[in-house]
Write a protein that holds these residues in place. Structure first.
Motif, short mmCIF file in Angstrom:
data_model
loop_
_atom_site.label_atom_id
_atom_site.label_comp_id
_atom_site.label_asym_id
_atom_site.label_seq_id
_atom_site.Cartn_x
_atom_site.Cartn_y
_atom_site.Cartn_z
N UNK A 12 53.85 59.16 102.49
CA UNK A 12 55.15 58.18 102.41
C UNK A 12 56.04 58.89 103.22
N UNK A 13 56.43 59.81 103.32
CA UNK A 13 57.54 60.72 104.23
C UNK A 13 56.83 60.54 105.54
N UNK A 14 55.71 60.58 105.75
CA UNK A 14 55.34 60.67 107.31
C UNK A 14 55.47 59.16 107.76
N UNK A 15 55.09 58.21 106.89
CA UNK A 15 55.09 56.48 107.09
C UNK A 15 56.68 56.23 107.38
N UNK A 16 57.58 56.78 106.59
CA UNK A 16 58.99 56.65 107.05
C UNK A 16 59.37 57.00 108.32
N UNK A 17 59.06 58.48 108.62
CA UNK A 17 59.57 58.99 109.74
C UNK A 17 58.90 58.24 111.12
N UNK A 18 57.56 57.83 110.89
CA UNK A 18 56.89 57.01 112.03
C UNK A 18 57.51 55.73 112.12
N UNK A 19 57.99 55.14 111.23
CA UNK A 19 58.20 53.71 111.45
C UNK A 19 59.87 53.72 111.70
N UNK A 20 60.51 54.72 111.11
CA UNK A 20 61.87 54.88 111.85
C UNK A 20 62.25 54.93 113.18
N UNK A 21 61.31 56.10 113.82
CA UNK A 21 61.47 56.47 115.15
C UNK A 21 61.07 55.23 115.91
N UNK A 22 60.06 54.39 115.38
CA UNK A 22 59.65 53.02 116.30
C UNK A 22 60.70 52.15 116.32
N UNK A 23 61.10 52.09 115.07
CA UNK A 23 61.87 50.51 114.85
C UNK A 23 63.49 50.84 114.84
N UNK A 24 64.00 52.02 114.45
CA UNK A 24 65.28 52.47 114.35
C UNK A 24 65.98 51.66 113.40
N UNK A 25 65.08 51.04 112.50
CA UNK A 25 65.63 50.37 111.40
C UNK A 25 65.32 51.23 110.21
N UNK A 26 66.39 51.36 109.29
CA UNK A 26 66.15 52.02 107.88
C UNK A 26 64.74 51.24 107.30
N UNK A 27 63.84 52.01 106.41
CA UNK A 27 62.48 51.53 106.07
C UNK A 27 62.65 51.55 104.49
N UNK A 28 61.98 50.25 104.03
CA UNK A 28 62.20 49.76 102.84
C UNK A 28 60.98 49.98 101.92
N UNK A 29 60.64 49.95 100.83
CA UNK A 29 59.33 49.93 100.27
C UNK A 29 58.49 48.88 100.65
N UNK A 30 58.94 47.51 100.66
CA UNK A 30 58.14 46.73 100.88
C UNK A 30 57.37 46.71 102.24
N UNK A 31 58.37 47.12 103.25
CA UNK A 31 57.80 47.53 104.66
C UNK A 31 56.54 48.51 104.69
N UNK A 32 56.87 49.40 103.95
CA UNK A 32 55.80 50.55 103.76
C UNK A 32 54.74 50.11 103.33
N UNK A 33 54.55 49.23 102.39
CA UNK A 33 53.59 48.64 101.50
C UNK A 33 52.75 47.65 102.33
N UNK A 34 53.39 47.19 103.13
CA UNK A 34 52.96 46.05 104.08
C UNK A 34 52.27 46.67 105.30
N UNK A 35 53.06 47.71 105.84
CA UNK A 35 52.30 48.34 107.01
C UNK A 35 51.49 49.41 107.10
N UNK A 36 51.60 50.19 105.85
CA UNK A 36 50.55 51.43 105.63
C UNK A 36 49.72 51.22 104.43
N UNK A 37 48.16 51.69 104.77
CA UNK A 37 47.30 51.50 103.50
C UNK A 37 47.67 52.89 102.71
N UNK A 38 48.45 52.57 101.89
CA UNK A 38 48.88 53.91 100.97
C UNK A 38 48.12 53.98 99.79
N UNK A 39 47.40 52.76 99.33
CA UNK A 39 46.61 52.90 98.35
C UNK A 39 47.15 53.12 96.83
N UNK A 40 48.57 52.66 96.99
CA UNK A 40 49.16 52.75 95.55
C UNK A 40 50.11 51.55 95.35
N UNK A 41 50.43 51.34 94.30
CA UNK A 41 51.34 49.84 94.19
C UNK A 41 52.78 50.33 94.70
#
Length: 345
Positions: A12-41
């Protein structure tokens, strides 16, 4: 906490780092679930984000419901980059073709910095070869007139120094040959720090009729050999900082204080001093730079050189929000080729 929970939180930390580097936008849980196959709710993701925030790996900027990585979060991310991702064959060919066409040491360093700035879109910096590690590859003494000589010192780091020597009296051809051979024998293959002592010694062993000439040449050579060349830097891509202006908080002086720090060669040399080995990339993040003006930046650097000898350091400076895997790979590759090219010269 079980290691599987640890691993999941790191993902999850890695996903936040990667997305934030790409988008410059703070990352919310909804975006993480949509963008990454994290396999959890999404509830688990929210819970894990709360733990990561409590432990100081991510933070919530007051303007948003999303999270951004902290220096500690980036540090953990960088420490888990297990190996340097190789550049593609095309990227390596492009680097080599740019560097191979360089004409001398200055040109190699200028091209390297320009290339590294383009590859990483950050500020690139390279240190001139440190003299104390260099050896004299060759000394050439050229007679321009019977009373005027040209000295050319070539080191194994690719540096070429030229100096004129005006003699008080004319030198015969035989004496010129003798002087040239004396100095070449004393210098060739010597470390620079030993070479100046060897040159000074020649004045004692010179034939009496050449004493004055040898002292004149030795004086010029010693000045050339002990010049402090290692305090020279080449910087490139400072305009890249403007792309990241939003990353430098105004409360900490904004981008201008970063530019001021980069103009202070001593500051940059101190940052590069951490890098004393080739093939090993050092990453200093935020506070780790120990430099007040660079608290919003990271420095990725390594040594360049050949056959185990470090000639100098090369690296990039940019905001802490940077593509660390890509930057580390670019710095490592450019350093490798600069070392090889200088060693072949």
């Amino acid at each position: 906490m079980s290691s599987s929970t640890d691993d999941r939180r790191f993902e999850i930390l890695r996903a936040i780092v990667t997305d934030y580097v790409d988008t410059q936008e703070p990352i919310g849980s909804k975006a993480l679930v949509e963008r990454h196959q994290l396999g959890v709710s999404s509830a688990t993701v929210r819970n894990d984000m709360a733990v990561l925030e409590a432990e100081g790996y991510i933070a919530q900027p007051h303007t948003s419901s999303g999270r951004i990585p902290t220096d500690k979060g980036y540090r953990t991310f960088v420490d888990r980059i297990s190996e340097i991702k190789p550049l593609s064959a095309a990227e390596r060919r492009a680097i080599l073709s740019v560097l191979d066409n360089s004409v001398d040491l200055d040109d190699v360093l200028r091209r390297s910095v320009k290339l590294l700035a383009q590859l990483t879109r950050q500020v690139a910096v390279i240190q001139y070869p440190v003299l104390s590690t260099a050896r004299v590859r060759h000394l050439e003494v050229v007679s321009l007139t019977p009373s005027r000589l040209l000295l050319v010192v070539i080191t194994d780091t690719g540096r070429v120094e030229q100096r004129m020597v005006n003699l008080a009296a004319e030198l015969s051809d035989d004496h010129f040959t003798l002087v040239r051979d004396m100095f070449s024998a004393a210098l060739d293959g010597q470390r620079l720090e030993d070479a100046s002592a060897a040159v000074a010694e020649l004045a004692n062993s010179a034939p009496p009729e050449l004493h004055a000439v040898v002292i004149t040449i030795a004086t010029v050579l010693v000045e050339t050999l002990v010049e402090r060349g290692e305090d020279r830097l080449v910087l490139g891509g400072t305009s890249n900082l403007t792309r990241s202006a939003a990353d430098f908080s105004q409360s900490m002086g904004g981008m201008d204080i970063v530019l001021d720090a980069l103009e202070e060669q001593v500051v940059v040399l101190k940052l590069l001093a951490h890098t004393q080995r080739t093939g090993q990339v050092t990453v200093q993040i935020g506070e780790e730079t120990n430099t007040e003006n660079l608290r919003n930046t990271s420095v990725v650097s390594t040594g360049y050189g050949a056959s185990g000898t470090v000639f100098g350091s090369v690296g990039v400076v940019g905001p802490t929000r940077m593509d660390y895997p890509g930057t580390i790979a670019s710095v490592a590759t450019v350093a490798k080729y600069v070392g090889e090219i200088l060693a072949d010269r």
